[in-house]
Design a protein around this motif. Structure first.
Motif, mmCIF file in Angstrom:
data_model
loop_
_atom_site.group_PDB
_atom_site.id
_atom_site.type_symbol
_atom_site.label_atom_id
_atom_site.label_comp_id
_atom_site.label_asym_id
_atom_site.label_seq_id
_atom_site.Cartn_x
_atom_site.Cartn_y
_atom_site.Cartn_z
ATOM 1 N N GLU A 3 -13.016 0.014 11.395
ATOM 2 C CA GLU A 3 -14.430 -0.373 11.244
ATOM 3 C C GLU A 3 -14.573 -1.531 10.257
ATOM 4 N N LEU A 4 -13.794 -1.510 9.206
ATOM 5 C CA LEU A 4 -13.829 -2.588 8.210
ATOM 6 C C LEU A 4 -13.355 -3.907 8.822
ATOM 7 N N ILE A 5 -12.300 -3.841 9.618
ATOM 8 C CA ILE A 5 -11.789 -5.043 10.286
ATOM 9 C C ILE A 5 -12.811 -5.562 11.293
ATOM 10 N N PHE A 7 -16.053 -5.153 11.160
ATOM 11 C CA PHE A 7 -17.148 -5.739 10.375
ATOM 12 C C PHE A 7 -16.763 -7.134 9.899
ATOM 13 N N ASP A 8 -15.534 -7.283 9.414
ATOM 14 C CA ASP A 8 -15.042 -8.573 8.938
ATOM 15 C C ASP A 8 -15.059 -9.609 10.070
ATOM 16 N N HIS A 9 -14.610 -9.212 11.254
ATOM 17 C CA HIS A 9 -14.603 -10.112 12.417
ATOM 18 C C HIS A 9 -16.029 -10.514 12.791
ATOM 19 N N ASN A 10 -16.925 -9.534 12.853
ATOM 20 C CA ASN A 10 -18.311 -9.813 13.245
ATOM 21 C C ASN A 10 -19.015 -10.704 12.231
ATOM 22 N N LEU A 11 -18.801 -10.435 10.948
ATOM 23 C CA LEU A 11 -19.392 -11.271 9.909
ATOM 24 C C LEU A 11 -18.824 -12.690 9.990
ATOM 25 N N PHE A 12 -17.523 -12.798 10.224
ATOM 26 C CA PHE A 12 -16.919 -14.118 10.394
ATOM 27 C C PHE A 12 -17.575 -14.868 11.547
ATOM 28 N N LEU A 13 -17.696 -14.212 12.706
ATOM 29 C CA LEU A 13 -18.268 -14.869 13.873
ATOM 30 C C LEU A 13 -19.691 -15.338 13.611
ATOM 31 N N GLU A 14 -20.458 -14.546 12.892
ATOM 32 C CA GLU A 14 -21.833 -14.950 12.559
ATOM 33 C C GLU A 14 -21.836 -16.151 11.621
ATOM 34 N N LEU A 15 -21.060 -16.106 10.570
ATOM 35 C CA LEU A 15 -21.039 -17.197 9.587
ATOM 36 C C LEU A 15 -20.426 -18.473 10.151
ATOM 37 N N ASN A 16 -19.477 -18.325 11.064
ATOM 38 C CA ASN A 16 -18.773 -19.481 11.624
ATOM 39 C C ASN A 16 -19.508 -20.114 12.809
ATOM 40 N N SER A 17 -20.558 -19.482 13.283
ATOM 41 C CA SER A 17 -21.203 -19.950 14.518
ATOM 42 C C SER A 17 -22.260 -21.033 14.304
ATOM 43 N N HIS A 18 -22.647 -21.299 13.080
ATOM 44 C CA HIS A 18 -23.713 -22.271 12.814
ATOM 45 C C HIS A 18 -23.105 -23.567 12.291
ATOM 46 N N GLY A 107 -3.676 -15.821 6.839
ATOM 47 C CA GLY A 107 -4.839 -16.129 6.029
ATOM 48 C C GLY A 107 -5.209 -15.143 4.937
ATOM 49 N N PHE A 108 -4.610 -13.976 4.895
ATOM 50 C CA PHE A 108 -5.001 -13.016 3.861
ATOM 51 C C PHE A 108 -4.002 -13.089 2.712
ATOM 52 N N VAL A 109 -4.469 -13.519 1.586
ATOM 53 C CA VAL A 109 -5.804 -13.853 1.110
ATOM 54 C C VAL A 109 -5.961 -15.368 1.030
ATOM 55 N N SER A 110 -7.209 -15.814 0.874
ATOM 56 C CA SER A 110 -7.480 -17.239 0.773
ATOM 57 C C SER A 110 -7.011 -17.795 -0.572
ATOM 58 N N SER A 111 -6.093 -18.743 -0.506
ATOM 59 C CA SER A 111 -5.618 -19.406 -1.736
ATOM 60 C C SER A 111 -6.720 -20.278 -2.330
ATOM 61 N N HIS A 112 -7.538 -20.900 -1.468
ATOM 62 C CA HIS A 112 -8.652 -21.703 -1.970
ATOM 63 C C HIS A 112 -9.585 -20.840 -2.823
ATOM 64 N N ALA A 113 -9.938 -19.656 -2.309
ATOM 65 C CA ALA A 113 -10.825 -18.762 -3.053
ATOM 66 C C ALA A 113 -10.151 -18.274 -4.330
ATOM 67 N N ALA A 114 -8.889 -17.897 -4.234
ATOM 68 C CA ALA A 114 -8.167 -17.405 -5.411
ATOM 69 C C ALA A 114 -8.122 -18.468 -6.497
ATOM 70 N N ASN A 115 -7.773 -19.687 -6.134
ATOM 71 C CA ASN A 115 -7.646 -20.757 -7.121
ATOM 72 C C ASN A 115 -8.989 -21.169 -7.698
ATOM 73 N N ALA A 116 -10.006 -21.275 -6.845
ATOM 74 C CA ALA A 116 -11.339 -21.667 -7.328
ATOM 75 C C ALA A 116 -11.895 -20.620 -8.292
ATOM 76 N N PHE A 117 -11.751 -19.356 -7.961
ATOM 77 C CA PHE A 117 -12.253 -18.315 -8.856
ATOM 78 C C PHE A 117 -11.396 -18.199 -10.117
ATOM 79 N N PRO A 157 -14.194 -13.433 6.042
ATOM 80 C CA PRO A 157 -14.821 -13.096 4.753
ATOM 81 C C PRO A 157 -13.957 -12.167 3.898
ATOM 82 N N GLY A 158 -13.209 -11.272 4.521
ATOM 83 C CA GLY A 158 -12.310 -10.387 3.773
ATOM 84 C C GLY A 158 -11.194 -11.154 3.070
ATOM 85 N N ASP A 159 -10.725 -12.234 3.701
ATOM 86 C CA ASP A 159 -9.710 -13.092 3.067
ATOM 87 C C ASP A 159 -10.285 -13.731 1.808
ATOM 88 N N ILE A 160 -11.554 -14.142 1.907
ATOM 89 C CA ILE A 160 -12.248 -14.784 0.786
ATOM 90 C C ILE A 160 -12.447 -13.786 -0.346
#
Length: 190
Positions: A3-5, A7-18, A107-117, A157-160
């Motif tokens: 279910e978590l995976i 949710f992650d896929h669905n949230l990704f598709l929503e955020l990536n679609s615009h 992609g798990f985890v995002s190096s960009h997110a890790a380094n920026a944070f 989003p889970g990678d982030i």
């Protein structure tokens, strides 16, 4: 976990679609690590200019924070977890807007997110409490870089979230190192 995976896929598709041409260009720019080198240079210069020797310890500690975040995310977790990036996932490949290419396989985890944070949280902890405006700006900067990776189709989003948590943890660890070294060794006091 399924279910978590999902949710992650669905949230990704929503955020990536615009998408729009303006935001495509903006997110490519925000995501480009080389664009931020002048910012890092100014940050290092300010630490050294205002804090002298202690500034060098700040730079060393910040570098440790980012180095650890990058090593944990890219060197350990990506090859160990081996979670495909959305743009490499055959079940999503046709609907992913991979604006600027796909990058590496995992992609798990995002190096960009890790380094920026790692940068943002470490500097936030260094700043005085009254600098809340700059602290907020640093947090927004780290979140923008992180979001750009989802927008560009290369991270879920889970990678982030995982990357951000790694960055926060390494920032705290490096801050502990910084405080211990600055308190115990008089060399770093001036």
């Amino acid at each position: 976990m399924d279910e978590l995976i999902a949710f992650d896929h669905n949230l990704f598709l929503e955020l990536n679609s615009h998408h729009s041409p303006f935001w495509d260009a903006a997110m490519i720019l925000i995501s480009n690590k080389y664009v931020w080198f002048p910012f890092y240079g100014v940050l290092v210069g300010l630490f050294i200019y205002f804090y002298k020797r202690k500034g060098w310890l700040m730079v060393l500690s910040l570098g440790t924070s980012v180095g650890l975040a990058d090593f944990i995310s890219s060197g350990i977790l990506k090859p160990t977890v081996a979670r495909l990036r959305p743009c490499h996932d055959l079940t999503l490949g046709q609907v992913v807007n991979a604006v600027d290419g796909c990058g590496g396989q995992y992609g798990f985890v995002s190096s960009h997110a890790a380094n920026a944070f790692a940068v943002a949280i470490f500097v936030i902890m260094l700043l005085p409490k009254k600098q809340w405006g700059f602290k907020l700006l640093l947090l927004v900067w780290a979140m923008a870089i992180s979001y750009s990776r989802v927008y560009l189709g290369v991270h879920y989003p889970g990678d982030i979230t995982g990357g951000a948590l790694i960055g926060i943890a390494t920032a705290w660890l490096s801050m502990y190192f910084y405080k211990q070294a600055s308190e115990r060794f008089s060399f770093w006091q001036s």
